[in-house]
Scaffold this active site. Structure first.
Site, PDB file in Angstrom:
ATOM      1  CB  CYS A   2       3.466  34.346   9.461  1.00 59.91           C
ATOM      2  SG  CYS A   2       5.084  34.914   9.964  1.00 59.91           S
ATOM      3  NE  ARG A  27      -0.418  29.849   9.391  1.00 59.76           N
ATOM      4  CZ  ARG A  27      -0.261  28.786   8.623  1.00 59.76           C
ATOM      5  NH1 ARG A  27      -1.026  27.742   8.794  1.00 59.76           N
ATOM      6  NH2 ARG A  27       0.655  28.758   7.687  1.00 59.76           N
ATOM      7  CD1 TRP A  76       6.980  31.183  15.453  1.00 57.69           C
ATOM      8  CD2 TRP A  76       8.309  31.070  13.653  1.00 57.69           C
ATOM      9  NE1 TRP A  76       8.003  30.299  15.728  1.00 57.69           N
ATOM     10  CE2 TRP A  76       8.834  30.213  14.648  1.00 57.69           C
ATOM     11  CE3 TRP A  76       8.981  31.165  12.444  1.00 57.69           C
ATOM     12  CZ2 TRP A  76       9.984  29.449  14.475  1.00 57.69           C
ATOM     13  CZ3 TRP A  76      10.137  30.415  12.267  1.00 57.69           C
ATOM     14  CH2 TRP A  76      10.625  29.567  13.276  1.00 57.69           C
ATOM     15  CG  ASN A 102       3.069  32.179   6.080  1.00 54.09           C
ATOM     16  OD1 ASN A 102       4.112  32.016   6.701  1.00 54.09           O
ATOM     17  ND2 ASN A 102       2.254  31.179   5.791  1.00 54.09           N
ATOM     18  N   GLY A 103       6.062  33.516   4.915  1.00 52.20           N
ATOM     19  CA  GLY A 103       7.059  32.805   4.125  1.00 52.20           C
ATOM     20  C   GLY A 103       8.386  33.527   4.189  1.00 52.20           C
ATOM     21  CD  GLU A 476       4.346  12.705  20.285  1.00 52.08           C
ATOM     22  OE1 GLU A 476       5.352  12.955  19.611  1.00 52.08           O
ATOM     23  OE2 GLU A 476       3.382  13.486  20.355  1.00 52.08           O
ATOM     24  CE  LYS A 480       3.209  16.679  21.911  1.00 55.37           C
ATOM     25  NZ  LYS A 480       3.032  16.088  20.606  1.00 55.37           N
ATOM     26  CD  GLU A 483       5.481  20.095  21.215  1.00 54.62           C
ATOM     27  OE1 GLU A 483       5.745  20.854  20.279  1.00 54.62           O
ATOM     28  OE2 GLU A 483       4.818  19.059  21.063  1.00 54.62           O
ATOM     29  CG  HIS A 499      24.304   0.187  25.922  1.00 57.29           C
ATOM     30  ND1 HIS A 499      25.329  -0.725  26.053  1.00 57.29           N
ATOM     31  CD2 HIS A 499      23.192  -0.554  25.654  1.00 57.29           C
ATOM     32  CE1 HIS A 499      24.872  -1.952  25.832  1.00 57.29           C
ATOM     33  NE2 HIS A 499      23.565  -1.869  25.597  1.00 57.29           N
ATOM     34  CE  LYS A 598      -1.174  21.856  15.110  1.00 52.37           C
ATOM     35  NZ  LYS A 598      -0.863  20.788  16.077  1.00 52.37           N
TER      36      LYS A 598
END
Ligand code: AGP
Length: 603
Positions: A2, A27, A76, A102-103, A476, A480, A483, A499, A598
């Site tokens: 948020c 955000r 968010w 926010n939180g 990584e 990438k 996402e 394996h 983010k």
């Protein structure tokens, strides 16, 4: 998660709020809204929209809102699905207090019950609405005193902005756990979740600490502690240009940030020494163990860092997901160093794991990108990347900058402990200085990588393989791709493929293999042949001049030759571009992928 913004001053509030929300959209982008106090009658006007800021902007297009005091929010979702009712700002029952938050308010159910018993009717499923009603309930005729009382009742992590028609010349903010800055202007002041949101209007900021309340008028800003006592705060001046928060001709922030890597890396290398001191080197040198803790991409940087610190400085390193580290029974002593890596410096998993470790007696070090972030203030020592703001949700330039800091730290620690001599130190340092131009070279292959990407847009799964120091880069690459393109992908150590994952290989599976010419090349070439024998589509990333590999690869991407230990800086670049192009061909929103944010300030 948020984003919140607030404005009080000479301008009309709506354009400032929308502008800031655009910059904060990374955000969270489930819904957005604003609340403004209209000058005539001091009524609070609220407008909200499910979806992105542009949808809110369209809704506001033909509305006239003249007020000069307002708050805004991009959400968010945590408590309650994305909907108009759950979108912020939330308003108190009497319509006199509007809140953005926010939180997470951990005790909201308890507060909700208490307020419902007093007759308050809740219209949303959010935890935030209790704050609006609490302001109404506890209002004493003075909004600042009320904020002190409200803060005492709230548990959890929160950054809150509040305006009231009772006191229309004030904007009040409370900070506990979630980030919040105050922007200082002339005849105007701002609150925001981060600096770039208001960089267009000011370069002077106060970074609020936990348990602080800020009271803004058009002309003044006062900061109080949780008991309402005034506090002195330092003013932070940043010399970032506003263009850092703009796309500058690129189609997406992610694309711009990929291309900014040579610059970000050079700045980070140049800034490294300013945060290094003997005390830090002593702490690390005497460590019985260093635990690197981080999440997502920062975790992958930590995995690479382990190779360098153990190789050059011979200090044992463990790397752990912060969310796992926090709750496991680890052995910490007063010689243990817990080293948190976080672009934002606000990731809850990393922050709280570090704070707990500090309480248990460990020494703490943070590596962050965001100046003034919580992690940077809560750790015993802080190192910085100088990447500039990263807006795309997918981390790119901050990753390679984190690598640079870890590499330089390992070299300096190795020299400090006499594991490497001055000559070797100089050679290894000089080699790093060549990396930015080597990245420039790889970026010239963008069109070729775009063509390769197009071939794989229909893939359902992807495998990324690497060995040794390039294994974290395989992880990584997979992160990438998944996402931003939503294609399932896995990163694996190449030697481990036989394996299990080898069973997945058929003619439909693209396998990106990191195969620079280093001491593992022969082994990874065997792994490539194993994939090829099972008809997998091999995309090789190898050192320029290596024609042999083309025989076994569907596609080959070349990177310049560097010291073996430096290849992670280079092998990651084609993977960033590959993911970027696949996602854009698929029409995905690469800067704001679904379900992500983010900065993840919830556990
Ligand atoms: C990276 O592309 C991701 N968006 C994500 O995994 C990120 O790296 C993670 O959330 C950690 O963030 P931080 O570095 O700000 O702590």
């Amino acid at each position: 998660m948020c984003g919140i913004i607030g404005y009080i001053g000479k301008r009309k509030a709506v354009p400032v709020l929308l502008n800031g929300l655009h910059r904060l959209e990374y955000r969270g982008y489930d819904s957005a809204g604003i609340a403004v106090i209209e000058p005539v009658g001091n009524k609070i006007v609220i407008e909200k929209q499910v979806g992105k800021i542009k949808d809110l902007q369209e809704k506001l297009w033909d509305k006239r809102i003249d007020g000069h005091v307002g708050i805004g929010h991009s959400r968010w979702a945590t408590h309650g699905e994305p909907s108009i009712e759950n979108a912020h700002p939330h308003i108190s029952q009497n319509g006199k207090f509007a809140i953005v938050h926010n939180g997470i308010i951990e005790n909201y159910l308890e507060l909700k019950k208490e307020l419902e018993e007093k007759g308050y009717k809740f219209v949303s499923k959010t935890d935030t609405e209790v704050i609006a009603h609490l302001f109404e309930e506890l209002y004493s005729g003075n909004i600042v005193e009320t904020a002190v009382e409200v803060a005492k009742r709230l548990k959890g992590a929160y950054a809150v902005g509040v305006i009231s028609s009772e006191e229309p010349d004030k904007l009040v903010a409370i900070k506990q756990g979630s980030p919040l800055i105050v922007g200082l202007g002339k005849d105007e002041n701002f609150i925001a979740s981060d600096i770039p949101a208001v960089l267009e209007y000011t370069k002077d900021f106060i970074v609020l600490d936990d348990g602080e309340i800020a009271v803004l008028t058009k002309d003044e800003v006062h900061v109080l502690d949780i008991n309402g006592k005034p506090k002195e705060k330092k003013v932070l001046h940043v010399d970032w240009d506003v263009s850092v928060a703009e796309k500058a001709g690129y189609k997406h922030f992610m694309q711009k940030e990929i291309f900014e890597q040579p610059r970000a890396l050079s700045d980070t290398i140049a800034g490294f020494n300013s945060n290094l001191n003997e005390e830090l080197l002593n702490t690390l040198s005497n460590a019985d163990r260093i635990y690197i803790i981080a999440c997502g991409t920062s975790y992958h940087a930590g995995l690479v860092g382990k190779f360098w610190i153990e190789k050059f400085a011979k200090v044992p390193v463990e790397v752990d997901y912060a969310s796992e580290f926090r709750y496991r029974d680890k052995v910490l002593t007063d010689k243990t160093v817990v080293f948190g890596i976080s672009q934002s410096g606000e990731t809850a998993d990393t922050r709280f794991a570090l704070l707990d470790a500090k309480k248990e007696g460990a020494k703490t070090v943070a590596l962050v990108n965001v100046v003034g972030s919580s992690l940077s203030r809560e750790s015993d020592h802080t190192l910085f990347t100088y990447s500039g703001p990263e807006i795309g949700v997918a981390a790119t330039k901050t990753f390679t900058s984190q690598l640079a800091v870890l590499y330089l730290l390992a070299l300096n620690l190795g020299k400090f402990r006499n594991i490497i001599d001055n000559r070797l130190f100089e050679n290894l340092y000089e080699s790093l200085l060549k990396v930015p131009s080597a990245i420039e070279e790889i970026l010239k292959s963008d069109e070729k990588i775009k063509d390769i990407a197009y071939k794989y847009i229909n893939a359902k799964d992807f495998l990324f393989l690497g060995r040794n120091i390039n294994y974290p880069i395989a992880l990584e690459g997979a992160l990438k791709l998944k996402e931003i393109s939503y294609i399932h992908a896995e990163g694996y150590p190449a030697g481990e493929m036989k394996h299990g994952p080898i069973a997945l290989i058929d003619e439909n599976l693209p396998v990106a293999v990191l195969a620079p010419i280093d001491k593992f090349y022969e082994k990874i070439l065997s792994n490539i042949q194993e994939v090829k024998a099972r008809k997998g589509k091999v995309i090789s990333i190898t050192t320029e001049g290596n024609k042999e590999i083309e025989k076994f690869s569907e596609d080959t991407i070349y990177i310049p030759k560097v010291e073996d230990v430096l290849y992670p800086f280079l092998t990651v670049i084609p993977l960033q571009l590959l993911s970027y192009h696949i996602a854009t061909f698929l029409g995905k929103d690469v800067d704001q992928p679904r379900n992500l944010a983010k900065t993840v300030t919830v556990e």
